[in-house]
Design an enzyme around this catalytic site. Structure first.
Site, PDB file in Angstrom:
ATOM      1  N   ARG A   1       0.821  -1.215   0.000  1.00 41.67           N
ATOM      2  CA  ARG A   1       0.000   0.000   0.000  1.00 41.67           C
ATOM      3  C   ARG A   1       0.857   1.267   0.000  1.00 41.67           C
ATOM      4  O   ARG A   1       0.396   2.311  -0.454  1.00 41.67           O
ATOM      5  CB  ARG A   1      -0.928  -0.007   1.202  1.00 41.67           C
ATOM      6  CG  ARG A   1      -2.170  -0.852   0.973  1.00 41.67           C
ATOM      7  CD  ARG A   1      -3.087  -0.802   2.159  1.00 41.67           C
ATOM      8  NE  ARG A   1      -4.408  -1.320   1.822  1.00 41.67           N
ATOM      9  CZ  ARG A   1      -5.325  -1.645   2.713  1.00 41.67           C
ATOM     10  NH1 ARG A   1      -5.065  -1.511   4.003  1.00 41.67           N
ATOM     11  NH2 ARG A   1      -6.498  -2.107   2.331  1.00 41.67           N
TER      12      ARG A   1
ATOM     13  N   LYS B   1     -15.968 -15.780   6.097  1.00 39.38           N
ATOM     14  CA  LYS B   1     -17.387 -15.665   6.435  1.00 39.38           C
ATOM     15  C   LYS B   1     -18.306 -15.374   5.254  1.00 39.38           C
ATOM     16  O   LYS B   1     -18.078 -14.438   4.500  1.00 39.38           O
ATOM     17  CB  LYS B   1     -17.570 -14.544   7.454  1.00 39.38           C
ATOM     18  CG  LYS B   1     -17.060 -14.889   8.827  1.00 39.38           C
ATOM     19  CD  LYS B   1     -17.336 -13.732   9.724  1.00 39.38           C
ATOM     20  CE  LYS B   1     -17.255 -14.097  11.194  1.00 39.38           C
ATOM     21  NZ  LYS B   1     -17.520 -12.888  11.992  1.00 39.38           N
TER      22      LYS B   1
ATOM     23  N   GLY C   1      -7.063  -6.276   0.405  1.00 44.61           N
ATOM     24  CA  GLY C   1      -5.816  -6.212   1.137  1.00 44.61           C
ATOM     25  C   GLY C   1      -5.261  -7.611   1.407  1.00 44.61           C
ATOM     26  O   GLY C   1      -4.085  -7.882   1.174  1.00 44.61           O
TER      27      GLY C   1
ATOM     28  N   GLY D   1     -12.580  -4.173   1.573  1.00 45.46           N
ATOM     29  CA  GLY D   1     -13.983  -3.774   1.667  1.00 45.46           C
ATOM     30  C   GLY D   1     -14.375  -2.809   0.563  1.00 45.46           C
ATOM     31  O   GLY D   1     -15.464  -2.897  -0.012  1.00 45.46           O
TER      32      GLY D   1
END
Ligand code: 3PG
Ligand code: MG
Length: 399
Positions: free
Chosen positions: A41, A206, A356, A380
């Site tokens: 990043r 999840k 990420g 996200g």
């Protein structure tokens, strides 16, 4: 949508002007040593920072790191990032000990043309993430005072309605940096008219985190390949026993409905690597997906699954991948993620890695990054973009 970008700002001339850059320098740190374990990043914002330095701007960079709770917390200091950023830029970066306090003011005041300063973690201040507009606004006022123009290059944070992302651009002339521009171009292509077949690979632990994106993608994709911890809730929905594997009991019915609606587009693992325990040295075997022993848990997809996924990927013209296929941090359970990643690099499709974690997986497995067309810095953020949500940081840049 009309977003001005860095070239528009450079064309106006920035020499001697203070430019506030919101970057996403939220890099993973080693828990023991505090060292940066993946500087992807930081590298990703170099084109923007380099161009501003070249043009003689006084560059004030701000970012969050981790999730401190609105007060200084040394384990989340950006100091090590300032060091690494300086190495990569080839010139020292001045580091401010606070975000908008005395140290920040003195640091910004002392900047000369073409120099870069990094402010301490934005989230050491309650105003950054506050839900209260006035509290966020007051903090945004302080930040905005450090720049005559604002550049958003923090793609990983554009889905956050935070002061530095949403409120500062309302206070300053604002443009998208090179990274944000590229991310929006690439993800916009996927969200628009991707070349077909369009194959999406999703992993991660999840289903509940990925439900919205699965719902949004199902009508768009030709194939949706599901691995990672979340595949077990789908396998359960197919009527298989999953032993002690990760399972979201309350999502089984939802997964069943998705499978029923998916028209055969969803591909699930046919074999998994099942282990005695969640441990790097746990005893493990490859078993059929419908034959997971009751005392074992699945920690990776098996080789037959990798081959099936690779076959689907080989047909693709567009690929999006988010989320590891197994516990790739443990070598015994990394083969699935590695196999799928390699299959993606072998296609002649336009390939995008989102997230990420998946980006870090690519680098930590030693895979060749140039094998992918685009590695998104947003986890996200890239998923929410593909869901078609309005992202506060992007909306704030639109005129
Ligand atoms: C990320 O790592 O996904 C971004 O830096 C955003 O961080 P956050 O999820 O803590 O807002
Ligand atoms: Mg996140």
């Amino acid at each position: 949508m009309s977003i001005r970008n860095l070239d528009d700002l450079l064309a106006e001339g920035v020499s001697g002007r203070r430019v506030l850059v919101r970057a996403d320098l939220n890099v993973p740190l080693d828990k023991q040593t505090g060292e940066i374990t993946d500087d992807g990043r930081i590298r990703a914002v170099l084109p923007t920072l380099g161009a501003l330095v070249q043009a003689g701007a006084k560059v004030v960079v701000c970012s969050h790191l981790g999730r401190p709770k609105g007060a200084p917390d040394p384990q989340y200091s950006l100091r090590p990032v300032a060091g690494r950023l300086g190495e990569l830029l080839g010139a020292p970066v001045r580091f401010a000990e606070d975000t908008v306090g005395d140290s920040a003011r003195a640091t910004v005041d002392a900047l000369v043309d073409g120099q870069v300063a990094l402010l301490e973690n934005l989230r050491f201040n309650k105003g950054e993430t506050s839900k209260d507009e006035a509290e966020r606004g007051a903090f945004a006022d302080q930040l905005a005072a450090f720049g005559e123009a604002y550049v958003d290059d923090a793609f990983g944070a554009v889905h956050r309605k935070h002061a530095s992302v949403f409120d500062v651009p309302a206070r300053l002339p604002h443009v998208a940096g090179r990274l944000v521009l590229r991310e929006v171009e690439v993800l916009g292509k996927l969200a628009g008219e991707p070349e077909r077949p369009y194959v999406v690979v999703l992993g991660g632990s999840k289903v509940s985190d990925k439900l919205a994106v699965i719902e949004a993608l199902l009508p768009k994709v030709d194939r949706l390949l599901i691995g990672g911890g979340m595949c077990f809730t789908f396998l359960k929905a197919q009527g298989h026993e999953v032993g002690t594997s990760l399972l979201e009991e309350e999502m089984v019915e939802t997964c069943g409905n998705l499978l029923a609606r998916a028209d055969g587009k969803i591909l699930l693992p046919v074999d998994v690597v099942a282990a005695d325990a969640f441990a790097p040295d746990a005893a493990h075997d490859t078993v059929p997906a419908d034959g997971i022993p009751s005392h074992r848990l699945g920690l990776d997809i098996g080789p037959e699954t990798v081959a099936g996924f690779a076959a689907a990927l080989s047909q693709a013209k567009t690929v999006f991948w988010n989320g590891p296929m197994g516990v790739f941090e443990m070598p015994a359970f990394a083969a699935g993620t590695r196999g799928v990643a390699e299959a993606i690099t072998k296609t002649d499709a336009f390939t995008v890695v989102g997230g990420g974690d998946s980006a870090a997986a690519v680098r930590s497995l030693g895979l060749d990054e140039s094998g992918f067309d685009h590695i998104s810095t947003g986890g996200g953020a890239s998923l929410e973009y593909l869901e078609g949500k309005t992202l506060p940081g992007i909306a704030a840049l639109e005129n």
